[in-house]
Motif scaffolding. Structure first.
Motif, PDB file in Angstrom:
ATOM      1  N   MET A   6       0.827  -1.197   0.000  1.00  0.00           N
ATOM      2  CA  MET A   6       0.000   0.000   0.000  1.00  0.00           C
ATOM      3  C   MET A   6       0.869   1.257   0.000  1.00  0.00           C
ATOM      4  SD  MET A   6      -2.998   1.075   2.709  1.00  0.00           S
ATOM      5  CE  MET A   6      -1.855   1.189   4.092  1.00  0.00           C
TER       6      MET A   6
ATOM      7  N   TYR B 241      -7.986  -0.320   1.618  1.00  0.00           N
ATOM      8  CA  TYR B 241      -7.173  -1.325   0.920  1.00  0.00           C
ATOM      9  C   TYR B 241      -7.707  -2.730   1.168  1.00  0.00           C
ATOM     10  CZ  TYR B 241      -2.927  -3.699  -0.705  1.00  0.00           C
ATOM     11  OH  TYR B 241      -2.048  -4.508  -1.384  1.00  0.00           O
TER      12      TYR B 241
ATOM     13  N   PHE C 286      -8.258  -0.574  -7.284  1.00  0.00           N
ATOM     14  CA  PHE C 286      -7.304  -0.306  -6.213  1.00  0.00           C
ATOM     15  C   PHE C 286      -6.678   1.077  -6.385  1.00  0.00           C
ATOM     16  CE2 PHE C 286      -6.759  -4.776  -4.688  1.00  0.00           C
ATOM     17  CZ  PHE C 286      -6.663  -4.502  -3.335  1.00  0.00           C
TER      18      PHE C 286
ATOM     19  N   GLU D 143      -7.468   4.533  -4.157  1.00  0.00           N
ATOM     20  CA  GLU D 143      -6.362   5.122  -3.398  1.00  0.00           C
ATOM     21  C   GLU D 143      -6.033   6.522  -3.911  1.00  0.00           C
ATOM     22  OE1 GLU D 143      -3.831   1.177  -2.041  1.00  0.00           O
ATOM     23  OE2 GLU D 143      -3.600   1.910  -4.079  1.00  0.00           O
TER      24      GLU D 143
END
Length: 280
Positions: free
Chosen positions: A180, A219, A267, A271
């Motif tokens: 991450m 996440y 993803f 983010e």
């Protein structure tokens, strides 16, 4: 919501990624399929193999084509290396298109973004190596020492089970945190048009340190969706048998591959919006 909306609007990204994934898959398995077809394309054994893996045949094939398989295994390393390059390149293309909210998603712009950010992401990837070594070569081992001691002194199998479970949980936790972190490093390099990879690592680390709970929850939420998709894929795959079922399985496999690429875009999109919404 923003991540899902962006993924839906940038659906062409999923198409580009799926086509590239298919290309690399053909490069890797194509020669192996050729060997199988050479021996069994016109035999009843070939039809029987469609229903599942025959380990007796597999052993015979390894003995018969041992030299060729060794060469093909070496060949498979070439597509693997190219795929690692593609992973960095495509990350630049994905984030570049996500950042350019008012622009269209075209192959030319995707490639241009991939070229623009490739060497920035390459430097970030090099910086990730010592971080992984530090986290898993030192930190993970230090955390694992009391768990290993607990496992050795456990008087029942349950003690060993819980120690192993906690060790696996710690590994997944650390792996997700490091991965991450470098997602946000890439995001900062694109969103802030920064060229300094080391500074991006430091700033992204500080950003996550202040917002670790919600960032990690986001996440893990997408990670759980990915696991559920994988479970669904395996469940449906088990229902597909030989004959036409084998062809349907191939199609189903490609559907799942496209979903996996969509999750990759999700993803980064989620983010990216989290970063943009919380950066100061």
């Amino acid at each position: 919501k923003q991540g899902l909306g962006t993924t839906a609007r940038r659906f062409r990204l999923v198409l580009y990624l799926w086509l590239a994934n298919l290309f690399f898959a053909v490069l890797v398995i194509g020669p192996f399929i050729y060997l199988i077809g050479k021996d069994f394309a016109r035999s009843l054994e070939g039809e029987r193999l469609l229903r599942g893996v025959d380990f007796i045949w597999l052993g015979d094939a390894i003995l018969k084509h041992g030299d060729a398989l060794a060469g093909l295994s070496g060949w498979a390393l070439i597509p693997l290396a190219l795929y690692l390059v593609w992973a960095l390149f495509s990350s630049g293309g994905i984030l570049g298109r996500i950042a350019a909210a008012e622009e269209r998603t075209t192959l030319a712009l995707f490639v241009a973004d991939g070229c623009r950010y490739f060497f920035r992401f390459f430097r970030a990837a090099l910086l990730s190596i010592p971080v992984y070594l530090l986290v898993f070569g030192l930190l993970y081992r230090l955390i694992g020492l009391p768990l290993a001691s607990w496992s050795k002194t456990a008087r029942t199998p349950w003690g060993d089970f819980w120690a192993s479970t906690l060790r696996a949980f710690v590994f997944l936790l650390l792996f997700s945190l490091v991965r991450m972190l470098f997602d946000y490093v890439k995001i900062r390099l694109v969103a802030d048009q920064s060229r300094k990879a080391f500074r991006a690592v430091v700033v992204s680390g500080g950003f996550l340190a202040r917002r670790l709970g919600p960032a990690w929850a986001l996440y893990m939420l997408i990670g759980v969706l990915s696991l559920l998709g994988g479970a669904l894929f395996l469940a449906v795959s088990r229902l597909l048998g030989g004959g036409w079922g084998a062809l349907v399985l191939i199609v189903w496999l490609q559907v799942y591959a496209a979903v996996r690429q969509g999750i990759r875009v999700l993803f980064l999109a989620a983010e990216f919006h989290f970063y943009r919404g919380n950066v100061r």
